[in-house]
Design a protein around this motif. Structure first.
Motif, PDB file in Angstrom:
ATOM      1  N   SER A 305     -21.562 -27.396 -11.347  1.00 61.21           N
ATOM      2  CA  SER A 305     -21.184 -28.812 -11.287  1.00 61.21           C
ATOM      3  C   SER A 305     -19.811 -28.983 -10.642  1.00 61.21           C
ATOM      4  O   SER A 305     -19.596 -29.887  -9.830  1.00 61.21           O
ATOM      5  CB  SER A 305     -21.179 -29.418 -12.693  1.00 61.21           C
ATOM      6  N   VAL A 306     -18.881 -28.110 -10.996  1.00 61.80           N
ATOM      7  CA  VAL A 306     -17.532 -28.182 -10.438  1.00 61.80           C
ATOM      8  C   VAL A 306     -17.554 -27.870  -8.941  1.00 61.80           C
ATOM      9  O   VAL A 306     -16.908 -28.558  -8.144  1.00 61.80           O
ATOM     10  CB  VAL A 306     -16.595 -27.214 -11.194  1.00 61.80           C
ATOM     11  N   VAL A 307     -18.290 -26.835  -8.550  1.00 64.63           N
ATOM     12  CA  VAL A 307     -18.383 -26.469  -7.137  1.00 64.63           C
ATOM     13  C   VAL A 307     -18.962 -27.620  -6.322  1.00 64.63           C
ATOM     14  O   VAL A 307     -18.465 -27.939  -5.220  1.00 64.63           O
ATOM     15  CB  VAL A 307     -19.239 -25.201  -6.973  1.00 64.63           C
ATOM     16  N   LEU A 308     -19.990 -28.263  -6.849  1.00 72.14           N
ATOM     17  CA  LEU A 308     -20.604 -29.393  -6.146  1.00 72.14           C
ATOM     18  C   LEU A 308     -19.648 -30.574  -6.069  1.00 72.14           C
ATOM     19  O   LEU A 308     -19.505 -31.202  -5.013  1.00 72.14           O
ATOM     20  CB  LEU A 308     -21.902 -29.795  -6.859  1.00 72.14           C
ATOM     21  N   ALA A 309     -18.961 -30.878  -7.187  1.00 69.95           N
ATOM     22  CA  ALA A 309     -18.059 -32.033  -7.219  1.00 69.95           C
ATOM     23  C   ALA A 309     -16.856 -31.842  -6.308  1.00 69.95           C
ATOM     24  O   ALA A 309     -16.315 -32.819  -5.766  1.00 69.95           O
ATOM     25  CB  ALA A 309     -17.597 -32.286  -8.654  1.00 69.95           C
ATOM     26  N   CYS A 310     -16.428 -30.602  -6.114  1.00 68.56           N
ATOM     27  CA  CYS A 310     -15.255 -30.327  -5.280  1.00 68.56           C
ATOM     28  C   CYS A 310     -15.617 -29.978  -3.838  1.00 68.56           C
ATOM     29  O   CYS A 310     -14.767 -29.478  -3.085  1.00 68.56           O
ATOM     30  CB  CYS A 310     -14.434 -29.193  -5.899  1.00 68.56           C
ATOM     31  N   SER A 311     -16.879 -30.220  -3.472  1.00 68.72           N
ATOM     32  CA  SER A 311     -17.341 -30.035  -2.090  1.00 68.72           C
ATOM     33  C   SER A 311     -17.086 -28.628  -1.566  1.00 68.72           C
ATOM     34  O   SER A 311     -16.660 -28.425  -0.418  1.00 68.72           O
ATOM     35  CB  SER A 311     -16.650 -31.052  -1.161  1.00 68.72           C
ATOM     36  N   LEU A 312     -17.364 -27.627  -2.407  1.00 68.98           N
ATOM     37  CA  LEU A 312     -17.174 -26.239  -2.019  1.00 68.98           C
ATOM     38  C   LEU A 312     -18.474 -25.547  -1.624  1.00 68.98           C
ATOM     39  O   LEU A 312     -18.459 -24.396  -1.176  1.00 68.98           O
ATOM     40  CB  LEU A 312     -16.521 -25.455  -3.167  1.00 68.98           C
ATOM     41  N   THR A 313     -19.602 -26.231  -1.783  1.00 72.40           N
ATOM     42  CA  THR A 313     -20.894 -25.616  -1.495  1.00 72.40           C
ATOM     43  C   THR A 313     -20.991 -25.174  -0.040  1.00 72.40           C
ATOM     44  O   THR A 313     -21.407 -24.041   0.261  1.00 72.40           O
ATOM     45  CB  THR A 313     -22.034 -26.594  -1.817  1.00 72.40           C
ATOM     46  N   ARG A 314     -20.609 -26.059   0.871  1.00 70.33           N
ATOM     47  CA  ARG A 314     -20.662 -25.734   2.296  1.00 70.33           C
ATOM     48  C   ARG A 314     -19.724 -24.577   2.628  1.00 70.33           C
ATOM     49  O   ARG A 314     -20.064 -23.703   3.439  1.00 70.33           O
ATOM     50  CB  ARG A 314     -20.289 -26.973   3.125  1.00 70.33           C
ATOM     51  N   ASP A 315     -18.565 -24.539   1.999  1.00 69.05           N
ATOM     52  CA  ASP A 315     -17.619 -23.446   2.257  1.00 69.05           C
ATOM     53  C   ASP A 315     -18.188 -22.111   1.804  1.00 69.05           C
ATOM     54  O   ASP A 315     -18.005 -21.089   2.477  1.00 69.05           O
ATOM     55  CB  ASP A 315     -16.305 -23.731   1.527  1.00 69.05           C
TER      56      ASP A 315
END
Length: 413
Positions: A305-315
């Motif tokens: 949830s944190v990774v998705l909310a902080c827009s880190l998925t693409r990275d």
């Protein structure tokens, strides 16, 4: 000879202390140069810093030269003192005995002086080392004697032992509601930290007429770079946005909430766990996941949830090993925006009651900033107390409260 050697010991200590002072300043400057080498290279400041370092090094070397000159003189005295002392003693004995000195007395005296010669030489050779020990002990003692700021005593909740406070008995146990009072100058500052085991426990932030300073030395004079007469409250579920020009006091407000400033007057209450994301993202050597978890156990649902909310998925998709990618020392492998989002993710993953965010949106693009605000700050953290210092004025209408800082003073907007 002993008075002369004692005077040498005092000079040894003085010169060695001065040398250590200049050495400390040089090492500190070198560390700053190494940390900021990119900026120094960019602005071609090499010669300027070279002159500063050389100046400090020359001062340090001059003190060391004085020490070695004294050492040489001391060794010379050590080599010649037995003969000088022997001659002086014989002359005194001749004077006392009216120029009559029997051979048996003379030979006994010479034998005695020969036995004492070794100990006298060891004493002389030990003087420089005694001076070194004296300087080292004083430096260690100065470090030990540094007094912690009074409001740091609230850390007693971790140990269950109430620290002793001058003028007040040492009492209390873990779980009690505690108010520590500290009198500085003519003002009175109080810090309150209720425990979660308290039946009246409610996560909240309350500042009542708080004046605070960065430098503890200003606590006695009430001068310096201060926050002045700050009043506001924040409860669970509220988003407090702090705005103002550069240097107006936004970051100082957040630092005062984590006890990184000295409170001169007023009362401060912070109840609940606190997570803080600094203006300059701090990244440790390790993997991206290590930087987000920061020692906490992995909870897959919260982590995703944190990774998705902080827009880190693409990275993570473009990184060679995803979230297991090693970022290097201080995150040299990451961009400024990635550092800011990882720092924000770390604060969000703490699942703290109070989240302090110091301008996390300034290092990212406009569309990423919008995603972070909607999905993380006002989404994932909607049930927390969020205090956000920012220059992004387009989000002010979504804030519960807005604090406008101007010249270290504030007003509600």
């Amino acid at each position: 000879m002993i008075p002369i050697q004692l005077a040498f010991t005092s000079l040894f200590s003085k010169f060695r202390t001065n040398g250590a002072k200049y050495g400390d300043a040089r090492v500190k400057l070198m560390r700053e140069v190494i940390e900021g080498i990119r900026v120094i290279k960019m602005y071609v400041w090499e010669d300027s810093f070279k002159r500063l370092i050389k100046k400090l090094r020359l001062k340090e070397v001059n003190e060391l030269i004085k020490v070695h000159v004294l050492n040489g003189v001391n060794y010379g005295i050590n080599a010649g003192s037995p003969q000088l002392v022997t001659m002086a003693t014989v002359l005194v004995v001749l004077y006392v005995h009216n120029d009559h000195l029997l051979p048996d007395v003379l030979f006994c005296y010479m034998l005695l002086m020969g036995d004492l010669k070794l100990y006298a030489q060891l004493y002389t050779l030990s003087l420089p080392y005694m001076a070194e020990i004296n300087v080292a002990v004083k430096r260690i003692q100065n470090l030990i004697d540094i007094v912690e700021e009074p409001q740091f005593y609230v850390e007693y909740a971790k140990t269950g032992v109430m620290p002793a406070i001058p003028g007040r008995p040492s009492k209390g146990k873990k779980g009690d509601r505690v108010v520590l009072e500290v009198v500085i100058g003519d003002g009175r500052a109080t810090t309150s930290t209720p425990s979660e085991s308290d039946p009246d426990y409610v996560a909240q932030v309350v500042l009542n007429n708080v004046t605070a300073t960065h430098d503890s030395l200003d606590a006695e004079t009430n001068t310096g770079f201060n926050l002045k007469n700050v009043n506001f409250t924040a409860a669970r579920g509220e988003l407090v946005m702090v705005v103002g020009s550069t240097g107006s006091g936004k970051s100082s407000l957040l630092l005062s909430l984590i006890d990184e400033m000295v409170i001169l007057n007023g009362t401060k209450t912070c109840s609940g766990s606190v997570a803080y994301s600094s203006q300059e993202a701090w990244i440790m050597a390790g993997t991206v996941q290590d930087n987000i978890l920061f020692g906490l156990p992995l909870k897959p649902y919260l982590y995703n949830s944190v990774v998705l909310a902080c827009s880190l998925t693409r990275d993570f998709e473009i990184m060679p090993d995803g979230d297991q990618t090693v970022v290097g020392e201080r995150g040299v492998m990451l961009s400024g925006g990635q550092k800011a989002r990882i720092s924000l993710a770390r604060a969000a993953y703490r699942d703290a009651d109070i989240v302090l965010l110091d301008d996390p949106l300034s290092a990212v693009d406009t569309h990423v900033s919008k995603q972070l605000f909607e999905k993380c700050i006002s989404g994932l953290l909607k049930d927390k107390i969020v205090i956000l210092a920012t220059h992004q004025l387009q989000y002010l209408h979504q804030a519960t409260k807005v604090l406008l800082f101007q010249q270290m003073k504030f007003r509600f907007v």
